[in-house]
Enzyme design. Structure first.
Site: not given
Ligand code: C6P
Length: 406
Positions: A118, A195, A198, A221, A361
């Site tokens: 991401h 990370d 997910q 999430k 993203c």
């Molecule tokens: N992905 C998606 O629709 P934040 O925004 O900081 O809570 O998470 C960022 C992020 C980092 N790593 C992974 C693997 C992610 O999937 C995400 C967030 C969302 O896929 C929003 S772009």
């Protein structure tokens, strides 16, 4: 058909709304117990934590620190001093990049990231590479999303100082072998940043068993509030790192000339903290414990399998990643020949189904897979097989509705 999903009633928004919510990888829904916990904090315990000595402030501090302990236990950290509250995964990774990366990585070193990161686990490392003169290297994946551990081994060399990798891809849903990659990184003296944005909503995580040096995830999430996230870091690393942000609450003492920083974890929590968010996150983790990952996974897999098998029957539909439902962690990203993903999403909206369309993203991954945009449906245990059927039915009708033949 699946038996009645009684968990849906725990989530007021989907219990009372006929929308079929399939954008859970972007953010999950929140159960009533999380809403209650946040409300309760402001109704009964609100004061600025970690500051006052009067009872309300002490209560707020206690609740905040209880939440930290809950996170510690939830992810198997050795100490609650290794748990830093941030706003989200993005901030957690930036903290590591600015505080650890810029101070420990130098010209001539290498950083290894996977192609499926991401942007939140890529741009911070691009920044470190630019500022330090480091080379950023990419680990590619097979078409089904899996990684070749021999390739990982060959890419982690004596020059590698940091490996940044997601545990679960937000596009493919594939689970990466973090423990094995961590072992390879450690053999060469590199640290690994995982990370977990997910993974945490779908599978138990034990950071010590993974041997992750840093592990980041977001509350929103995993059924918690927005604006609260977590960074886990091994104490020995966090201790030697300078603060990321500075100001109030992260100090021990301040003079005109300088400051002595607070001990962990407060050194990394400058300013007024999101105590209500932390309390809500604790309620979310308690909720996950009460349902159990096993139950959640069983339901998610049934829905994913039904949707995937349905999509496979539809001509012109191409699902990215593995053929197997169990390798998708509830995430199905797909393209339809000649139909733009935004049109797919608009048609789904007209059928009452919410999904996400675009590059998710993860532009380098989409480019690598040869697609510029795709549609993604992402499921939680509160989704049902009836919803999967409605989704498949809608997808099956799209090319015809766009003016193509069947
Ligand atoms: N992905 C998606 O629709 P934040 O925004 O900081 O809570 O998470 C960022 C992020 C980092 N790593 C992974 C693997 C992610 O999937 C995400 C967030 C969302 O896929 C929003 S772009």
């Amino acid at each position: 058909m699946d038996e009645k999903n009684t968990f849906r009633t725990d989530f007021p928004l989907i219990a009372e709304n006929t929308t079929i919510y399939m954008d859970n990888a972007a953010t999950s829904q929140r159960p009533q117990c999380v809403l209650d916990a946040v409300n309760d904090f402001y109704l009964k315990h609100n004061a600025n934590p970690l500051r006052g000595t009067y009872p309300l402030s002490v209560e707020a501090t206690d609740l905040y620190e209880e939440a930290r302990k809950s996170v510690r236990d939830f992810i198997g950290a050795a100490s609650s001093r290794e748990i830093i509250f941030t706003r989200n995964t993005t901030e957690s990774i930036n903290l590591v990049a600015y505080s650890y990366g810029l101070n420990n990585i130098k010209s001539g070193d290498e950083i290894l990231v996977s192609i499926m990161e991401h942007h939140s686990n890529l741009l911070p490392w691009q920044m470190v590479a630019r500022q330090t003169g480091t080379t950023l290297r990419f680990l590619e994946c097979r078409p089904d999303g899996s990684l070749d551990l021999d390739e990982v081994k060959s890419l982690i060399t004596d020059k590698t100082k940091l490996v940044a990798i997601t545990q679960v891809s937000n596009v493919l849903g594939i689970v990466n072998p973090i423990r094995e990659i961590a072992a390879l990184a450690h053999e060469k003296g590199a640290v690994i940043v995982v990370d977990g944005a997910q993974s945490t909503p779908h599978m138990p995580v034990h950071v010590q068993e993974l041997d992750a040096d840093f592990f980041a995830f977001s509350g929103h999430k995993i059924f918690g509030p927005m604006g609260i996230g977590v960074l886990y870091g091994k104490k020995k690393l966090l201790k030697q790192m300078p603060p990321f942000l500075s100001g109030g609450e992260m100090i021990d003492s301040v003079t005109r000339e300088g400051a002595k920083y607070a001990e962990l974890p407060h050194k990394f929590e400058a300013g007024t903290v999101n105590a209500a968010g932390a309390v809500g996150l604790k309620a979310a983790l308690d909720y996950v414990r009460s349902v159990g990952y096993e139950e959640m996974q069983k339901r998610e897999l049934a829905v994913t399998r039904r949707a995937l098998e349905g999509l496979k029957q539809i001509p012109h539909v191409h699902v990215l990643g593995s053929e197997k439902a169990e390798e998708h962690t509830g995430i199905l990203t797909f393209t339809i020949d000649d139909v733009h993903p935004h049109d797919v999403s608009e048609i789904l909206i007209s059928d009452g189904i919410s999904v996400r369309a675009g590059h998710h993203c993860a532009q380098p991954l989409l480019n690598y897979l040869g697609v510029s945009a795709a549609t993604r449906a992402s499921f939680m245990f509160y989704n049902t097989e009836e919803e999967a059927d409605a989704f498949v039915k809608s997808i099956a009708s799209i090319r015809e509705r766009m003016g193509y033949g069947k």
